[in-house]
Design an enzyme around this catalytic site. Structure first.
Site, PDB file in Angstrom:
ATOM      1  N   ARG A  38       0.980  -1.319  -0.007  1.00  0.00           N
ATOM      2  CA  ARG A  38      -0.164  -0.039   0.090  1.00  0.00           C
ATOM      3  C   ARG A  38       0.850   1.276  -0.079  1.00  0.00           C
ATOM      4  O   ARG A  38       0.468   2.353  -0.523  1.00  0.00           O
ATOM      5  CB  ARG A  38      -0.930  -0.134   1.081  1.00  0.00           C
ATOM      6  CG  ARG A  38      -2.008  -1.067   0.897  1.00  0.00           C
ATOM      7  CD  ARG A  38      -3.189  -0.919   1.827  1.00  0.00           C
ATOM      8  NE  ARG A  38      -4.290  -1.478   1.465  1.00  0.00           N
ATOM      9  CZ  ARG A  38      -5.275  -2.076   2.240  1.00  0.00           C
ATOM     10  NH1 ARG A  38      -5.152  -2.363   3.556  1.00  0.00           N
ATOM     11  NH2 ARG A  38      -6.340  -2.483   1.419  1.00  0.00           N
ATOM     12  N   LYS A 198     -19.885 -17.563  -0.538  1.00  0.00           N
ATOM     13  CA  LYS A 198     -21.206 -17.579  -0.652  1.00  0.00           C
ATOM     14  C   LYS A 198     -22.023 -16.796  -1.469  1.00  0.00           C
ATOM     15  O   LYS A 198     -21.505 -15.687  -1.821  1.00  0.00           O
ATOM     16  CB  LYS A 198     -21.750 -17.186   0.921  1.00  0.00           C
ATOM     17  CG  LYS A 198     -21.264 -18.166   1.933  1.00  0.00           C
ATOM     18  CD  LYS A 198     -21.355 -17.721   3.335  1.00  0.00           C
ATOM     19  CE  LYS A 198     -21.346 -18.774   4.461  1.00  0.00           C
ATOM     20  NZ  LYS A 198     -21.602 -18.324   5.571  1.00  0.00           N
ATOM     21  N   GLY A 355      -9.635  -9.313  -1.648  1.00  0.00           N
ATOM     22  CA  GLY A 355      -8.517  -9.784  -1.120  1.00  0.00           C
ATOM     23  C   GLY A 355      -8.111 -11.089  -1.527  1.00  0.00           C
ATOM     24  O   GLY A 355      -6.922 -11.609  -1.614  1.00  0.00           O
ATOM     25  N   GLY A 378     -13.462  -3.737   0.234  1.00  0.00           N
ATOM     26  CA  GLY A 378     -14.923  -3.364   0.134  1.00  0.00           C
ATOM     27  C   GLY A 378     -15.316  -2.317  -1.194  1.00  0.00           C
ATOM     28  O   GLY A 378     -16.482  -2.500  -1.621  1.00  0.00           O
TER      29      GLY A 378
HETATM   30  P1  AMP Z   1     -15.232 -14.749  -0.743  1.00  0.00           P
HETATM   31  O1  AMP Z   1     -14.666 -13.995   0.492  1.00  0.00           O
HETATM   32  O2  AMP Z   1     -16.736 -14.507  -0.708  1.00  0.00           O
HETATM   33  O3  AMP Z   1     -14.559 -14.391  -1.878  1.00  0.00           O
HETATM   34  O4  AMP Z   1     -14.801 -16.448  -0.565  1.00  0.00           O
HETATM   35  C1  AMP Z   1     -13.492 -16.866  -0.519  1.00  0.00           C
HETATM   36  C2  AMP Z   1     -13.459 -18.215   0.068  1.00  0.00           C
HETATM   37  O5  AMP Z   1     -14.316 -19.132  -0.550  1.00  0.00           O
HETATM   38  C3  AMP Z   1     -12.145 -18.888   0.022  1.00  0.00           C
HETATM   39  O6  AMP Z   1     -11.656 -19.030   1.337  1.00  0.00           O
HETATM   40  C4  AMP Z   1     -12.208 -20.310  -0.667  1.00  0.00           C
HETATM   41  O7  AMP Z   1     -11.528 -21.161   0.171  1.00  0.00           O
HETATM   42  C5  AMP Z   1     -13.965 -20.377  -0.335  1.00  0.00           C
HETATM   43  N1  AMP Z   1     -14.477 -21.381  -1.114  1.00  0.00           N
HETATM   44  C6  AMP Z   1     -14.435 -21.259  -2.760  1.00  0.00           C
HETATM   45  N2  AMP Z   1     -14.926 -22.346  -3.078  1.00  0.00           N
HETATM   46  C7  AMP Z   1     -15.274 -23.008  -2.127  1.00  0.00           C
HETATM   47  C8  AMP Z   1     -15.895 -24.377  -2.271  1.00  0.00           C
HETATM   48  N3  AMP Z   1     -16.342 -25.026  -3.359  1.00  0.00           N
HETATM   49  N4  AMP Z   1     -16.255 -24.934  -0.911  1.00  0.00           N
HETATM   50  C9  AMP Z   1     -15.810 -24.242   0.049  1.00  0.00           C
HETATM   51  N5  AMP Z   1     -15.346 -23.005   0.073  1.00  0.00           N
HETATM   52  C10 AMP Z   1     -14.853 -22.560  -1.040  1.00  0.00           C
END
Ligand code: AMP
Length: 398
Positions: A38, A198, A355, A378
Site C-alpha cells: 500500500r 457464499k 482480498g 470493500g
Molecule cells: P469470498 O470471500 O466470498 O470471495 O470467498 C472466498 C473463500 O471461498 C475462500 O476462502 C475459498 O476457500 C472459499 N471457497 C471457494 N470455493 C469453495 C468451495 N467449493 N467450498 C468451500 N469453500 C470454497
C-alpha cells in the site's frame, strides 16, 4: 455517462498545502510493517506533489481504534513510508488542533508530514462538519488517493471534498480509469468471473453484473447454491439452500438481460475439507452424497477458458474453489494463467480485485500480468455492485 473527475493535472500544487488522503492501513507485526504494497502504491502521488513544490500533508486511518490508542498510531508507518519515498516524512501527534497546526506551519515547500490516525477522533467516521472544518484549516486543497476507503463517507474520505477544491491522486486516477474500462465503458464482449464462498455476500453484485456483462461465470462455493437450485444433488458441499429462490431469480434476470450464465459442468470432490484430501472429478449427475465440491472440475475449466477466449474484457472477483488448500486451487490457478496469457497477448483487458482474488492471483504468479489488480476490498465490491462511492463522487466535476 459518468462525469469526469479532477486530477493533479488540473492544479498547480506549488506552494500549496495539500491534504492528501492515503491508505496507510498496512499489515503490522510487533510494531513493524510486514507488507509495504500500500505504501508503494501511494508513493508516486506523494513524490509528484513534493517534487512540484507542494506541501504534502498525509491523512489516513489505521485499524479500528475506539479513541486514541497507541497500538494504532501511524508513527511507525510514517517511518516506513520515509524509506519507500526516500524522503524525510515528519509526524504530528494529532490530525487537528494546535499540534497539527504548528507542524503544518513549520513546513517548507516540498516537505512531507504525516498526521496521526484520523480515527483517533470519533467524528471522523461520523463525517462531523466541525471536525471536517478543523481538518480543512490545515490545507488549501484536498487530494484523495485512497480508493480503498472511497466507499465510506467519512470526514477525511468525503467531507473534505465539500470544503476544499478536490482532486484525484494518481493511484485513485489509475484505479478509476481501469475500472471504467472494465465495466462502465468496456470493449465488448465482457465476461465476469465470480467465485467465493457464499451467494449471500454477493447478491447485489450478481444482480448488477447480469445487467452489464455478456457472460457470467459462477464458481466457488456459491456455484453449489445455484446447482442445488437447479435440482442438482451437491452432497455435503457448502451451499446456501435457503437461497435457492434468490439464485433462480438471478438466473431469470440474466436470461432477460441476455447474459449467458456459465455454471460448472463437473466438480472436483473430496470427502474431507483439508489440503491434499484425496479427490476425484465427478459429473454433476453423480456427486456422492457424502462428498464435498471443493473446486470446479476439468471440463468446467475448459468451458471457462473458451468463455475467456470469447471475451475482450474480463472482470474477476472470487476464487473458483477452496484455493487455500491444494489441489483445490487448480481451477482458479489454471483459469488465472489463461486470462493472464490472453492479456499478455493483447487480446483481453483483465481487471481483478478483492482480498482472496489478489491472493489467488499471486499464488498463480500472474497478478503482474493482469491489466489491473485492485487491492481495495470493500470499495471494489461496492463498485462491482454498481453503487456510487462517496469518496469518488465528490471528485467529479459539476
Ligand atoms: P469470498 O470471500 O466470498 O470471495 O470467498 C472466498 C473463500 O471461498 C475462500 O476462502 C475459498 O476457500 C472459499 N471457497 C471457494 N470455493 C469453495 C468451495 N467449493 N467450498 C468451500 N469453500 C470454497
Amino acid at each position: 455517462m459518468t462525469k469526469p473527475f479532477r486530477t493533479l493535472d488540473d492544479v498547480d500544487v506549488r506552494g500549496k498545502r495539500v491534504l492528501l488522503r492515503v491508505d496507510l492501513n498496512v499489515p503490522m507485526d510487533q510494531g513493524r510493517v510486514t507488507d509495504t504494497t500500500r505504501l508503494d502504491r501511494v508513493a508516486p502521488t506523494i513524490t509528484e506533489i513534493a517534487d512540484k513544490g507542494g506541501k504534502v500533508i498525509l491523512l489516513a486511518h489505521f485499524g479500528r481504534p475506539k479513541g486514541r490508542d497507541a497500538k494504532d498510531s501511524l508513527k511507525p508507518v510514517a517511518a516506513e513510508l520515509a524509506k519507500v519515498v526516500k524522503k524525510p516524512v515528519g509526524f504530528a501527534d494529532d490530525c487537528i488542533g494546535d499540534v497539527a497546526q504548528k507542524a503544518v506551519d513549520a513546513m517548507k515547500d516540498g516537505d512531507i508530514l504525516c498526521l496521526e490516525n484520523t480515527r483517533f477522533h470519533k467524528e471522523e467516521e461520523k463525517n462531523d462538519p466541525a471536525f471536517v472544518a478543523e481538518l480543512a484549516k490545515l490545507g488549501d486543497i484536498w487530494v484523495n488517493d485512497a480508493f480503498s476507503a472511497a466507499h465510506r463517507a467519512h470526514a477525511s474520505t468525503e467531507g473534505l471534498g465539500h470544503k476544499l477544491p478536490a482532486y484525484a491522486g494518481r493511484t485513485m486516477q489509475a484505479e478509476l480509469e481501469a475500472l471504467n474500462k472494465a465495466l462502465d465503458a468496456p470493449t465488448k464482449p465482457v465476461i465476469a468471473i465470480i467465485g467465493g464462498a457464499k451467494v449471500s455476500t454477493k447478491i447485489d453484485l450478481l444482480e448488477n453484473l447480469v445487467s452489464k456483462v455478456d457472460a457470467l461465470v459462477i464458481g466457488g462455493g456459491m456455484a453449489n447454491t445455484f446447482l442445488h437450485a437447479r435440482g442438482i444433488n451437491v452432497g455435503k458441499s457448502l451451499a446456501e439452500k435457503d437461497l435457492a429462490a434468490t439464485a433462480l431469480r438471478i438466473l431469470e434476470k440474466a436470461e432477460a438481460a441476455n447474459c449467458a450464465i456459465i455454471l460448472p459442468v463437473d466438480a472436483t470432490v473430496a470427502f474431507h475439507f483439508a489440503a491434499n484430501a484425496p479427490s476425484h472429478a465427478y459429473g454433476l449427475d453423480a456427486i456422492p452424497a457424502e462428498g464435498m465440491i471443493l473446486d470446479v472440475g476439468p471440463q468446467s475449466v475448459e468451458r471457462v477458458h473458451s468463455a475467456i477466449d470469447d471475451a475482450a474484457t474480463l472482470v474477476w472477483n472470487g476464487p473458483l474453489g477452496a484455493f487455500e488448500m491444494p489441489p483445490f486451487d487448480r481451477g482458479t490457478i489454471v483459469a488465472a494463467k489463461h486470462a493472464a496469457a490472453r492479456t499478455k497477448a493483447g487480446k483481453l483487458v483483465s481487471v481483478a480485485g478483492g482480498g482472496d482474488t489478489v491472493a489467488a492471483l499471486n499464488q498463480a504468479g500472474v497478478a503482474g500480468d493482469f491489466t489491473y489488480v485492485s487491492t481495495a476490498g470493500g470499495a471494489f465490491l461496492e463498485w462491482m455492485e454498481g453503487k456510487p462511492l462517496p469518496g469518488v463522487e465528490v471528485l467529479r466535476t459539476q
